[in-house]
Enzyme design. Structure first.
Site, PDB file in Angstrom:
ATOM      1  N   ASP A 219      -0.844   7.189  -1.212  1.00  0.00           N
ATOM      2  CA  ASP A 219      -0.628   5.848  -1.753  1.00  0.00           C
ATOM      3  C   ASP A 219      -1.743   5.400  -2.692  1.00  0.00           C
ATOM      4  O   ASP A 219      -1.661   4.328  -3.276  1.00  0.00           O
ATOM      5  CB  ASP A 219      -0.485   4.854  -0.593  1.00  0.00           C
ATOM      6  CG  ASP A 219      -0.001   3.489  -1.027  1.00  0.00           C
ATOM      7  OD1 ASP A 219       0.903   3.420  -1.887  1.00  0.00           O
ATOM      8  OD2 ASP A 219      -0.511   2.470  -0.517  1.00  0.00           O
ATOM      9  N   SER A 243       3.310  -2.105  -4.078  1.00  0.00           N
ATOM     10  CA  SER A 243       4.214  -1.021  -3.689  1.00  0.00           C
ATOM     11  C   SER A 243       5.449  -1.614  -3.018  1.00  0.00           C
ATOM     12  O   SER A 243       5.341  -2.493  -2.168  1.00  0.00           O
ATOM     13  CB  SER A 243       3.519  -0.069  -2.723  1.00  0.00           C
ATOM     14  OG  SER A 243       2.337   0.472  -3.296  1.00  0.00           O
ATOM     15  N   GLN A 293       7.469   6.828  -5.235  1.00  0.00           N
ATOM     16  CA  GLN A 293       7.222   5.420  -4.911  1.00  0.00           C
ATOM     17  C   GLN A 293       7.674   4.542  -6.070  1.00  0.00           C
ATOM     18  O   GLN A 293       7.456   4.876  -7.235  1.00  0.00           O
ATOM     19  CB  GLN A 293       5.736   5.151  -4.642  1.00  0.00           C
ATOM     20  CG  GLN A 293       5.436   3.722  -4.228  1.00  0.00           C
ATOM     21  CD  GLN A 293       3.965   3.476  -3.950  1.00  0.00           C
ATOM     22  OE1 GLN A 293       3.274   2.855  -4.758  1.00  0.00           O
ATOM     23  NE2 GLN A 293       3.476   3.963  -2.815  1.00  0.00           N
TER      24      GLN A 293
END
Length: 326
Positions: A219, A243, A293
């Site tokens: 991430d 996100s 993502q």
């Protein structure tokens, strides 16, 4: 374990890798009885007081792993970030056992704060099996990680809480192949990004821990391929990035305390959203994991923010040159 016992992890001092190991050491919540297995985990303090998305992803995986046969390992997960988490409060994890078949197991995990979910995730597990095999090739002509500056080299002289956190408190050593986007966006405006990464210290020989830690690190920079395409840095005035979801697939075993190359690209951005994908390789060239993502990226277009941004960039460039002379 109670919420008081879960506590909060202060910023690491000297050994950020040990802080990561403590972060992923969840406890069972004493006295909790529902249709879920309940676990409790600490939060790690952050400069902006919001839980790092990679933290809650990794902890959710650890919680789900606690309910699966040890001979089965996570091979994929799909999660949605529903609310920003409070880095000053612990997190409760509820695991629902969806299925245990002959070859695969499935778990649904909700991460809660104040009784509401901040993350919803489904993970799938499989035991070792034989079958067909192929993999993507690792990009060529990538410089060795030791030849690239660390985040501490780049930001260590900045007297700012975010700069100090990035430089000294993150458990992973992140080294950008392309010019980093911490304070400016230099180089070509291409929707690609690549970093080398590994933990600063050694990790225990626990494959589940390495898989969870890899989710944590996945991430970090995944949305930078979107920012780079549009000449944006992380300090672009008025920019709001968050996100929205995160998917990951583990293809082959990998150690996070050895260098891994994380190659990213963004195929599309529209509607204040951008999609980024990533491939993770070990130094032997094996494709060990894939990531996707989607993130919200809102950039103000007003003149005031543009002027502030130009002045801020000039000041930071001066600070960088001054730091380089010291």
């Amino acid at each position: 374990m109670t919420e008081a016992e879960a506590g909060l992890l202060a910023p690491p001092s000297g050994d950020p890798t040990s802080s990561l190991i403590k972060l992923l050491d969840l406890g069972e919540l004493a006295g909790a009885r529902t249709d879920e297995d309940i676990f409790l985990g600490p939060s790690q303090q952050q400069p902006h007081q919001r839980v790092f998305g990679g933290q809650v992803l990794a902890q959710s995986l650890v919680a789900s792993m606690r309910t699966v046969d040890p001979d089965r390992f996570v091979h994929s997960m799909h999660g949605y970030f529903l609310r920003p988490g409070d880095a000053n409060k612990p997190i409760t994890f509820g695991v629902q056992r969806l299925r245990d078949g002959r070859s695969f197991s499935a778990r649904r995990v909700h991460a809660y704060q104040e009784g509401v979910p901040i993350l919803s995730m489904i993970a799938s597990f499989q035991g070792d099996d034989d079958g067909i095999e192929h993999e993507s090739a690792m990009p060529k002509d990538i410089p060795d990680p030791e030849s690239l500056p660390s985040t501490a080299d780049l930001l260590g002289n900045f007297d700012h809480p975010v700069a100090r956190h990035w430089a000294y408190e993150r458990p992973f050593d992140i080294r950008h192949v392309d010019p980093p986007l911490y304070v400016s966006a230099k180089g070509k405006k291409e929707a690609v990004n690549a970093v080398w990464m590994k933990t600063f210290g050694p990790m225990p020989d626990d494959s589940n821990l390495h898989r969870s830690a890899l989710a944590y690190a996945s991430d970090y920079t995944i949305l930078e391929s979107i920012l780079r395409r549009h000449g944006l840095s992380w300090i672009t005035p008025g920019m709001n990035v968050a996100s929205l979801d995160h998917a990951m697939w583990w293809h082959r075993p990998a150690r996070v305390d050895e260098w891994l190359l994380y190659v990213q690209e963004s195929p599309s951005a529209q509607g204040a959203r951008g999609l980024a994908t990533g491939k993770i390789f070990n130094q032997a060239g094996q494709h060990v994991a894939s990531v996707a993502q989607e993130g919200m990226v809102r950039v103000p277009t007003d003149l005031k923010n543009k002027v502030v941004g130009a002045l801020q960039t000039k000041v930071l460039e001066h600070q960088i040159r001054k730091a380089g002379r010291n």
